[in-house]
Every structure is written in structure tokens, then in C-alpha cells.
Design a protein around this motif. Structure first.
Motif, PDB file in Angstrom:
ATOM      1  N   GLY A  61      -9.526  32.301  64.870  1.00  0.00           N
ATOM      2  CA  GLY A  61      -8.314  33.054  64.554  1.00  0.00           C
ATOM      3  C   GLY A  61      -7.876  33.935  65.705  1.00  0.00           C
ATOM      4  N   ILE A  62      -8.830  34.611  66.321  1.00  0.00           N
ATOM      5  CA  ILE A  62      -8.509  35.508  67.439  1.00  0.00           C
ATOM      6  C   ILE A  62      -7.920  34.720  68.600  1.00  0.00           C
ATOM      7  N   THR A  63      -8.545  33.590  68.937  1.00  0.00           N
ATOM      8  CA  THR A  63      -8.023  32.779  70.047  1.00  0.00           C
ATOM      9  C   THR A  63      -6.645  32.204  69.722  1.00  0.00           C
ATOM     10  N   THR A  64      -6.393  31.940  68.436  1.00  0.00           N
ATOM     11  CA  THR A  64      -5.066  31.444  68.031  1.00  0.00           C
ATOM     12  C   THR A  64      -3.998  32.488  68.303  1.00  0.00           C
ATOM     13  N   TYR A  65      -4.288  33.749  67.954  1.00  0.00           N
ATOM     14  CA  TYR A  65      -3.305  34.810  68.162  1.00  0.00           C
ATOM     15  C   TYR A  65      -3.124  35.114  69.648  1.00  0.00           C
ATOM     16  N   ILE A  66      -4.219  35.017  70.410  1.00  0.00           N
ATOM     17  CA  ILE A  66      -4.105  35.216  71.859  1.00  0.00           C
ATOM     18  C   ILE A  66      -3.251  34.105  72.477  1.00  0.00           C
ATOM     19  N   LEU A  67      -3.444  32.879  71.975  1.00  0.00           N
ATOM     20  CA  LEU A  67      -2.640  31.760  72.467  1.00  0.00           C
ATOM     21  C   LEU A  67      -1.165  31.968  72.118  1.00  0.00           C
ATOM     22  N   ALA A  68      -0.882  32.474  70.901  1.00  0.00           N
ATOM     23  CA  ALA A  68       0.500  32.749  70.502  1.00  0.00           C
ATOM     24  C   ALA A  68       1.124  33.782  71.436  1.00  0.00           C
ATOM     25  N   LEU A  69       0.337  34.803  71.777  1.00  0.00           N
ATOM     26  CA  LEU A  69       0.821  35.819  72.713  1.00  0.00           C
ATOM     27  C   LEU A  69       1.115  35.205  74.077  1.00  0.00           C
ATOM     28  N   GLY A  70       0.204  34.338  74.550  1.00  0.00           N
ATOM     29  CA  GLY A  70       0.411  33.682  75.840  1.00  0.00           C
ATOM     30  C   GLY A  70       1.625  32.780  75.849  1.00  0.00           C
ATOM     31  N   ILE A  71       1.840  32.053  74.746  1.00  0.00           N
ATOM     32  CA  ILE A  71       3.016  31.177  74.650  1.00  0.00           C
ATOM     33  C   ILE A  71       4.293  32.013  74.655  1.00  0.00           C
ATOM     34  N   GLY A  72       4.256  33.180  73.968  1.00  0.00           N
ATOM     35  CA  GLY A  72       5.418  34.064  73.968  1.00  0.00           C
ATOM     36  C   GLY A  72       5.759  34.554  75.359  1.00  0.00           C
ATOM     37  N   ALA A  73       4.733  34.989  76.108  1.00  0.00           N
ATOM     38  CA  ALA A  73       4.963  35.475  77.476  1.00  0.00           C
ATOM     39  C   ALA A  73       5.482  34.358  78.377  1.00  0.00           C
ATOM     40  N   THR A  74       4.894  33.169  78.236  1.00  0.00           N
ATOM     41  CA  THR A  74       5.323  32.029  79.053  1.00  0.00           C
ATOM     42  C   THR A  74       6.747  31.626  78.719  1.00  0.00           C
ATOM     43  N   THR A  75       7.091  31.633  77.438  1.00  0.00           N
ATOM     44  CA  THR A  75       8.455  31.292  77.023  1.00  0.00           C
ATOM     45  C   THR A  75       9.466  32.238  77.653  1.00  0.00           C
ATOM     46  N   GLN A  76       9.138  33.528  77.658  1.00  0.00           N
ATOM     47  CA  GLN A  76      10.043  34.509  78.258  1.00  0.00           C
ATOM     48  C   GLN A  76      10.201  34.258  79.757  1.00  0.00           C
ATOM     49  N   ILE A  77       9.112  33.944  80.431  1.00  0.00           N
ATOM     50  CA  ILE A  77       9.174  33.681  81.878  1.00  0.00           C
ATOM     51  C   ILE A  77      10.023  32.442  82.161  1.00  0.00           C
ATOM     52  N   ILE A  78       9.787  31.356  81.402  1.00  0.00           N
ATOM     53  CA  ILE A  78      10.503  30.097  81.638  1.00  0.00           C
ATOM     54  C   ILE A  78      11.999  30.261  81.427  1.00  0.00           C
ATOM     55  N   HIS A  79      12.381  31.070  80.428  1.00  0.00           N
ATOM     56  CA  HIS A  79      13.798  31.207  80.087  1.00  0.00           C
ATOM     57  C   HIS A  79      14.481  32.373  80.799  1.00  0.00           C
TER      58      HIS A  79
END
Length: 678
Positions: A61-79
Motif C-alpha cells: 500500500g505504501i509503495t502504491t501511494y508513493i508511486l501515485a505521488l511520483g506519477i503526479g510529479a512526472t505528469t506535471q513535468i511532462i505537461h
């Protein structure tokens, strides 16, 4: 809160936090991508170990939420266009000299007094391929019609950086533009623009053509201009041509949300299309056909309405509701809400910083969460009374949820919002039904006279009702001081109170009391800080010299006689007072000599008079005095020279050069904004 028990809720929160971290910290993209790779690896390892029962599932569960955070940061960078190497912001000398800029018109904005305004996409800068969004200001010309969406233009002009707010607590338009990834503006007239023969015919173009066709056909039918502009906002999401007076009335009446196409409008479209398709049988093929028609209708309406954040949110959410209806499942509306947030932000993370997006989601969440609780307070047996009671509870639920954020952004509160909603929402259903029907027919070049007149008179009556409510100024609370700390503490109090009301217990009451204490501490801490502050501010104003001295909550204004007579209407001063939780205690006519915190301030105006024995610490130049600074500096050596925005630019350039030569700091408020001495 049961909604927080949904895994999707916590994943969405992690995703949003990732976007916020990337937005405010602006990290190097390489670092974000490396951290995302580590998060993916950790997620995979935790998953493999969890399915073999080697580790506790909590780690998965913890790694899932960390991954969600990472995807959010990456999405912001890409866009974020700023990170793209082809973005015009990285072009050498982009702001220092004129360039030949090739652009495509993407969106028509509300015109200013002197310019037509557009959002444009850059193709080339001086024959070099480039990209990015820009704000195009074209000087108004009666001989030049507005540019069509998709038009290619070649502009010979200079790009200008967005100018930050020049005065304290002022709305920062520069920051707003950066939020929608516009980093520069260009000003041009017809003589510096060449219009290309090619037009990009994409979805934006066709939606613009269709809107223009509908509005032109309604104009030909003698539809009154003011009512047509309101109809364009209600049905088509186009607010560009509504008069400021009408918008102000809707704001004061607490009904400005109906001028932006949102969940109320999209929900009606869903019901309207569902009603039309009712004769089609609900077998497998019939239901699939209905679903396709509904989804296409919602998407088409969203495109026509301009794909604003509130429109996109509503279209995505109600599309999931329609899919749930097709699958014959009771769609969990909170899941639908969360999925729509994830999908929208995954493709357009900048929507997270849009005020309309924030307010619409918060209002909708509180309607779903709080309204059932309010509705249980009274259950009238009469259907008509129950209908208006539901409208009232929905209005209060939405207002309670959006109240802190709306005060934070707009600093005003319409006290008669519930009266407005009781009258407007039933009436709006009629207008929406008539409006959709008339505009669909207008798209096919047919405008029935009586239907068009019925729509026109309905909007006229609506405007009159709104105007009547807005005219009761005693219920309009304006200029409410409110900061970030008040926003967070008040939201905490509202949420804990609702949780306690839903299922009272001593533990939940404890959290409510703690929230009250936090709100009180926020209030006392804010006012303690204000009481211990002293500052003198020289404002940036083109027509008048404005200087204020603030000691705690008490402000003294120094200005000329003409401004002192109208100071209560001066927006710059009102904004400053509101932002500093202070009030105007005294007003004084501006003098040549001021004293503040041990500093002697000499103010030179157009008369250029000053005492010979004066040796100031600060020299303020205002109203373009004809003075030779080099000669002045022979006897007087101020620590700094300040020129406000009332001076001629040529004078400011000469003074700046002299100060550089004499190694004396120079501050021009027209360039750098206000000057504060504390």
C-alpha cells in the motif's frame, strides 16, 4: 469519513500531492524521472513479495501511494511547456529585440478597451521551429475583423514577459498566466500582421465555427444583444461579450456560477438526451446505442462550450454516470468523482490550479456529502415544498463547502445566495430547455420566432430578478480580509463539524473543539503579527502619488487633494487595507518631507521645490519634476532614489543612468513595483 477508506481516494490524494510538489519546487526533470523509476521498482518488488506472503501488505500500500505521488510529479513535468527545449522561452534574446513570430490562433478572449485578445500557439520564431502558448493583443481596428480560430499569422513584433503585480495584495495576473502556461505577451496592430491562407481545421476550429453560426443566426432573428450574450454563456460557455454590469449583478446575487457551464448544465443535457432516447427499447443493443449517443452528445457539448475546466470535469463525471447506468450498476458517485479528477489531471494537470475547477469540485463534493444530512432535518410531505427544500439544502451544502475558498479568492460573500438559488434554479430549467432547443435549430439555420422570443424574454426576466437581488447591497459583504491560514483552519473546522454531526461521539467533538482552538489561534497570531508591524509603502500608480504609513492596523494615507476626496473608491488602497487586516485611520495631503522609522524622506513633485538644508535618507521623485540629479547629488547623497509611476519614462531613464553613475540605488515602481520600507 468513509470516502477516505476508498483506496482510490488515497491514490488520488497522492497523485495531487505529486503535482503540487512538482509545481512549487520545479525540480530538474531528470531527478523526477529517476525517482519515478525507483518508485516503480519498489512497487513491483512489494507486489511480488505481497502475493507470496513474504511481507505485510501494508508495504504494498505504501509503495502504491508513493508511486501515485511520483506519477503526479512526472505528469506535471511532462505537461509543463517550460521544460520543453523547443519552448520559445529558451530562444536567445527572445525579450530583447523584435522577432518574426508565426502563430496559430487557439482561443478568443474577452477584449480589453484597446485590444482584441487571443491565446495563440507559437510555430516558429525567426524561421526556427518553436512551441508554447502566448497571449496576443491586437489593437482594435474597425476595418479588421476578429481572427478565426485556427488562423495562421506571421507577426513582426516584440515579446514581453508577463508583468507581476505592481502593488501589494493585488491580483497577480502574471502568476495566473503562468498557471495556464502563457509566459509572454505580444502587442501588434494590423500593419504588423500577415494572415496566412491556411486554417487549421481541428476540433477547436469546428466548435468555434458552430458557435459563431448559432450566434449569427440568433442575431439575424433580432435577438436582443444583452440577452444573447447571457444565452451564449448559459448554453455555450462563452462569457467574452457579457457586460461588466451584468457579471457584477450575478456575482452580488451569488449566481455567477450559472454563467459558467458546469455540472448543473451538463446534468441537464444528460437528462434531456436520456428523455429524447426513452422510446428506444432497453435491450442490449438499444442500451448500447443510447450510451453511445449520450457520450457523443456530452463530448460534443463540452467541445462546443470551449473545454473549460468545469466543463471537462462535468463531462467526464457524467460520462461515467452514463456508463454506470448502461452497466445497470448503482454507480458510487464518490468513485465517479475521483476517477474524473484522476483522468482530467492526468491529461491536464494545470486544471488543478484553476479556481473554477477547485470551486466546482469542492461544491459538488459537499453537495454529495453534506446535503443528505441537511435534507434529514426536515422532510415536508408536500411535493412542491419538498422540491424547494431540496434546492435550499443543495445551495447551503455547496455554499458551506465553497465558502472558505471563495472568500480566499474573491473576498466577498453574497448573503442572499439562497434566495437566488430558490428563484433561479427552477427558472433555469426552463431557460436551458428552450436554449438547447433554439440553439440546436439555429445550428441548422432555422430559428423559430416564438421560441427565440420566449428564450429572450426568459433571460430578460432572469436578469431582472438577479439585478433586483443584487441591488440589496446590505446583504453583500465585501473586502473580507482572509489569508491562507484562515482558509486551512476554517476548512478543518467545517469538515470536523460535519463528521461530528453525521455520527456524534465524544472523540469527534474533541476534534471539533480542537479545530475551534486552531481557528482562534490563527486569528490571534495573525493580528499579533499585524500589530507588531510598521511599514511605509510607495505605490505604483500612473495618475496619482500614493504613499501609506502603516503602524499595526492603522494606516495613514498621503496623497493629493483630488485623490483624498475619492479614496473610498480607490481599489489599490482598498486591496492594501484588506490584505493587511487594517483600516484607514487618517488621510493627509502629501508633503515634501516625511519621517518614518528614523529615515528622512524628501518628496519632489512637479514644482521641484525642496529646502536647501535638507539632507534626506530617501529621495522620492513624482509627477515628473524638472531637476538635475547630478547637481542635487553634489549637496545631497540619499541612500536610495525612488521614482513612482507618475513620471515620464524619458525622465526615469535619465535618473536611472545618473544613479548608476553615482552608485546610488534606484527603484522605479513602474518597472519593479511598489517600494516598501519597514
Amino acid at each position: 469519513m468513509k470516502v477516505m477508506q476508498f483506496p482510490l481516494a488515497r491514490i488520488t490524494i497522492g497523485f495531487v500531492i505529486g503535482i503540487l510538489l512538482a509545481y512549487y519546487s520545479q525540480p530538474y526533470p531528470e531527478i523526477v524521472f529517476i525517482l519515478l523509476s525507483i518508485a516503480i521498482l519498489g512497487f513491483v518488488v512489494a507486489y511480488l513479495f505481497s502475493i507470496r506472503n513474504f511481507v505485510n501488505t501494508i508495504y504494498f500500500g505504501i509503495t502504491t501511494y508513493i508511486l501515485a505521488l511520483g506519477i503526479g510529479a512526472t505528469t506535471q513535468i511532462i505537461h509543463t511547456n517550460l521544460y520543453q527545449k523547443t519552448n520559445y522561452i529558451h530562444t536567445k534574446n527572445i525579450f530583447e529585440k523584435p522577432h518574426l513570430v508565426s502563430v496559430i490562433i487557439r482561443e478568443k478572449l474577452k477584449s480589453s478597451s484597446f485590444n482584441d485578445r487571443y491565446i495563440a500557439l507559437i510555430n516558429q520564431v525567426d524561421q526556427t521551429n518553436s512551441s508554447g502558448r502566448i497571449l496576443l493583443n491586437v489593437q482594435k481596428d474597425s476595418l479588421t475583423p476578429p481572427f478565426k480560430i485556427g488562423s495562421h499569422l506571421l507577426i513582426d513584433g516584440t515579446l514581453y514577459k508577463n508583468k507581476p503585480a505592481k502593488n501589494p495584495n493585488q491580483f497577480d495576473y502574471s502568476k495566473y498566466l503562468e498557471g495556464i502556461q502563457i509566459y509572454a505577451q505580444i502587442y501588434a496592430d494590423a500593419s504588423s500582421i500577415k494572415i496566412g491562407s491556411i486554417i487549421d481545421k481541428d476540433a477547436w476550429y469546428y466548435s468555434s465555427v458552430l458557435r459563431t453560426k448559432i450566434l449569427n443566426n440568433l442575431e439575424k432573428s433580432k435577438f436582443n444583444k444583452d440577452e444573447l450574450n447571457v444565452a451564449a454563456a448559459l448554453i455555450l460557455g462563452q462569457q467574452q461579450d457579457i457586460s461588466p454590469e451584468i457579471i457584477r449583478d450575478y456575482q452580488y446575487a451569488g449566481a455567477v456560477h450559472i454563467l459558467s457551464v458546469s455540472g448543473l448544465h451538463i446534468g441537464f443535457i444528460l437528462l434531456f438526451v436520456t428523455f429524447i432516447l426513452k422510446p428506444i427499447p432497453n435491450n442490449r443493443h438499444g442500451s448500447l446505442f443510447k450510451l453511445i449517443i449520450i457520450l457523443v452528445s456530452l463530448a460534443a457539448f463540452g467541445i462546443i462550450a470551449g473545454l473549460a475546466p468545469s466543463v471537462v470535469r462535468s463531462v467526464v463525471m457524467f460520462s461515467f454516470v452514463a456508463i454506470g447506468m448502461y452497466l445497470r450498476r448503482s454507480t458510487n458517485i464518490f468513485h465517479t468523482l475521483l476517477v474524473s479528477i484522476l483522468l482530467i489531471l492526468l491529461f491536464q494537470p494545470s486544471f488543478l490550479f484553476d479556481v473554477g475547477f477547485q470551486l466546482s469540485y469542492i461544491a459538488l463534493f459537499f453537495i454529495l456529502w453534506l446535503q443528505p444530512l441537511l435534507a434529514q432535518l426536515w422532510k415536508p410531505k408536500n411535493k412542491i415544498v419538498n422540491y424547494f427544500w431540496e434546492i435550499l439544502t443543495v445551495s447551503f451544502a455547496a455554499q458551506i463547502g465553497a465558502f472558505p475558498l471563495s472568500i480566499y479568492y474573491f473576498h466577498q460573500f453574497p448573503g442572499l445566495f439562497f434566495v437566488t438559488n430558490l428563484v433561479v434554479i427552477p427558472f433555469l430549467s426552463i431557460i436551458m430547455a428552450l436554449g438547447v432547443l433554439v440553439m440546436v435549430l439555429a445550428a441548422f439555420d432555422y430559428v423559430p420566432f416564438y421560441l427565440a422570443k420566449a428564450l429572450e424574454w426568459s433571460i430578460y426576466i432572469l436578469d431582472k430578478i438577479i439585478n433586483s437581488i443584487a441591488s440589496v447591497e446590505q446583504f453583500i459583504i465585501q473586502d473580507i480580509p482572509f489569508n491562507w491560514y484562515f482558509l486551512m483552519s476554517l476548512n478543518l473546522l467545517i469538515i470536523t463539524t460535519i463528521i461530528w454531526f453525521k455520527k456524534p461521539s465524544f472523540g469527534k467533538l474533541t476534534f471539533v473543539l480542537i479545530s475551534i482552538i486552531i481557528l482562534q489561534l490563527t486569528y490571534f497570531e495573525t493580528h499579533w503579527n499585524i500589530q507588531n508591524q510598521k511599514e511605509l509603502v510607495i505605490f505604483s500608480a500612473k495618475k496619482n502619488t500614493l504613499i501609506t504609513e502603516r503602524i499595526g492596523e492603522n494606516v495613514t494615507l498621503f496623497a493629493n487633494d483630488s485623490l483624498l476626496k475619492t479614496v473610498s473608491k480607490n481599489r489599490t488602497i482598498k486591496t492594501y487595507l484588506m490584505g493587511n487586516f487594517s483600516h484607514l485611520r487618517t488621510t493627509k495631503k502629501l508633503r515634501n518631507t516625511l519621517f518614518f522609522n528614523g529615515n528622512k524622506i524628501l518628496v519632489l513633485d512637479s514644482l521641484s521645490l525642496y529646502p536647501n538644508n535638507s539632507n534626506p535618507d530617501i529621495l522620492v521623485l513624482t509627477q515628473s519634476p524638472r531637476i538635475n540629479l547630478e547637481r542635487l547629488f553634489e549637496n545631497k547623497k540619499p541612500k536610495i532614489v525612488i521614482a513612482d509611476a507618475t513620471n515620464f519614462r524619458t525622465y526615469i531613464k535619465l535618473w536611472k543612468a545618473t544613479c548608476i553613475k553615482e552608485k546610488i540605488p534606484f527603484h522605479a515602481t513602474g518597472e519593479k513595483g511598489f517600494y516598501k520600507l519597514d
